[in-house]
Design a protein around this motif. Structure first.
Motif, short mmCIF file in Angstrom:
data_model
loop_
_atom_site.label_atom_id
_atom_site.label_comp_id
_atom_site.label_asym_id
_atom_site.label_seq_id
_atom_site.Cartn_x
_atom_site.Cartn_y
_atom_site.Cartn_z
N PHE A 95 0.81 -1.22 0.00
CA PHE A 95 0.00 0.00 0.00
C PHE A 95 0.85 1.28 0.00
N PRO A 96 1.70 1.48 -1.02
CA PRO A 96 2.55 2.67 -1.03
C PRO A 96 1.77 3.98 -1.12
N GLY A 97 0.59 3.94 -1.75
CA GLY A 97 -0.20 5.16 -1.88
C GLY A 97 -0.85 5.57 -0.58
N GLN A 98 -1.35 4.60 0.17
CA GLN A 98 -2.06 4.90 1.41
C GLN A 98 -1.13 4.94 2.63
N LEU A 99 -0.08 4.13 2.59
CA LEU A 99 0.85 4.03 3.72
C LEU A 99 2.28 4.25 3.24
N PRO A 100 2.61 5.48 2.84
CA PRO A 100 3.93 5.71 2.22
C PRO A 100 5.12 5.42 3.13
N VAL A 326 11.70 9.39 -1.57
CA VAL A 326 10.34 8.88 -1.79
C VAL A 326 9.37 9.52 -0.79
N LEU A 327 9.81 9.62 0.46
CA LEU A 327 8.94 10.22 1.48
C LEU A 327 8.71 11.70 1.20
N LYS A 328 9.73 12.39 0.75
CA LYS A 328 9.57 13.81 0.43
C LYS A 328 8.62 14.00 -0.75
#
Length: 352
Positions: A95-100, A326-328
């Motif tokens: 879930f990269p979109g919901q839980l980055p 990625v987090l930024k």
């Protein structure tokens, strides 16, 4: 009158002496997208729920529905939000979109940290990160979810047809990988990363479409890859490099959690905290068992040497910096989060 008073007093002591007020029994449903005997989401769940029932004196009972009968792993978040079940388990990297934050760190395999941290460290570090990084817990709260227990996974390894015993042996080999980090790691080793569905790996190894495949040893064993490939390489001198955080999560619908009486929430939280070391021990036992069964099946186990591990780490991208980027991109303070992660990780290294 005196006898009645004594009886009433004894009843009160028996009812409240444990600190849990007697109340109507609460029945929850847990959705497990995997098999009932899956060591992370099945067997561990049964132990977890047994302890919860004991700790709450039977006031909270959790029914285990396995095999994806209610929710598949990739549907778990939406299903728990929609109250198809009160709680469930899944792999957060789905879930990269919901839980980055969760997905980025659960997919991160850093050879330097991953080979120095123990499974217990990974589980504890994940729990501390959740407590100490507000943005981490916030990504669950905004979805109406309560993360309850993070479970680590065995380190990834490469099972191969021909012997791969060192870094040089990986050169030009066609290796099935997954995620965003592992392909870059194999590219740095000179291998050719390929994306192949898990269900197609066996045939691809058998026919030579793949020279090797990367996943965790218990998954390899369950899929019977040892029938066609007789060599295994770990991603480090020992069991290999673990992911930055524990990737398997037990989560609860936040409304259902908040509806529990405070003493029941405290009891469940206590059990969840106790289950961290239990989960780590069970994951290690299943990983060790897989290695033993591989050897019994004639699989030769190779370990990447310390020198080759260091060389591959030097060739690979700076995965910590990439994770921060990625987090930024997700409008999160990536540098601060990754600095916090590294500070916590450093605090475990060297501990007995």
């Amino acid at each position: 009158m005196i006898k009645a008073f004594i009886s009433a007093a004894m009843a009160a002591i028996l009812t409240c002496g444990s600190g849990l007020a007697m109340a109507d029994q609460i029945n929850w449903v847990y959705s497990n997208g995997y098999a009932k005997d899956h060591f992370q989401t099945g067997l561990l769940a049964d132990e977890f729920f047994k302890r919860v029932e004991q700790e709450t004196q039977g006031q909270l009972k959790i029914r285990h529905v396995a095999g994806g009968a209610l929710l598949k792993p990739e549907n778990t978040i939406e299903g728990i939000r929609g109250k198809v079940a009160n709680m469930g388990s899944t792999v957060v990297s789905f879930f990269p979109g919901q839980l980055p934050i969760s997905a980025t760190l659960a997919s991160l395999v850093d050879l330097r940290y991953g080979n120095k941290l123990r499974l217990e460290d990974i589980a504890d570090l994940t729990a501390r990160l959740l407590e100490e990084v507000p943005e981490f817990s916030a990504e669950y709260e905004k979805l109406g979810l309560k993360p309850l227990l993070f479970v680590p996974s065995p380190a990834y390894a490469v099972i191969s047809n021909d012997p791969i015993a060192n870094l040089e042996d990986l050169r030009s080999k066609k290796i099935r990988t997954l995620g965003n980090v592992l392909p870059k790691l194999m590219e740095a080793a000179g291998a050719v990363p390929l994306s192949v569905a898990f269900g197609e790996i066996y045939t691809s190894l058998q026919t030579g479409v793949l020279d090797g495949a990367m996943t965790d040893p218990p998954a390899m064993l369950n899929a019977r890859f040892q029938e066609v490939s007789k060599n295994l390489l770990t991603t480090g001198p020992g069991a290999g490099a673990f992911t930055a955080i524990a990737p398997v999560l037990y989560l609860v619908n936040l409304d259902d959690w908040n509806a529990l009486p405070a003493d029941i929430r405290e009891a469940v939280t206590k059990v969840a905290r106790e289950m961290g070391p239990v989960a780590s021990r069970q994951v290690r036992e299943y990983s060790d068992k897989a290695f033993g069964e591989f050897e019994a099946a004639g699989v030769t186990i190779h370990h990447l040497s310390e020198a080759d591990t260091d060389a591959l780490a030097a060739r690979a991208p700076d995965f910590m910096a990439l994770a921060a980027e990625v987090l930024k991109e997700n409008k999160l303070p990536g540098d601060e989060i990754m600095a916090k992660y590294q500070a916590l990780a450093d605090s475990y290294i060297g501990k007995e």
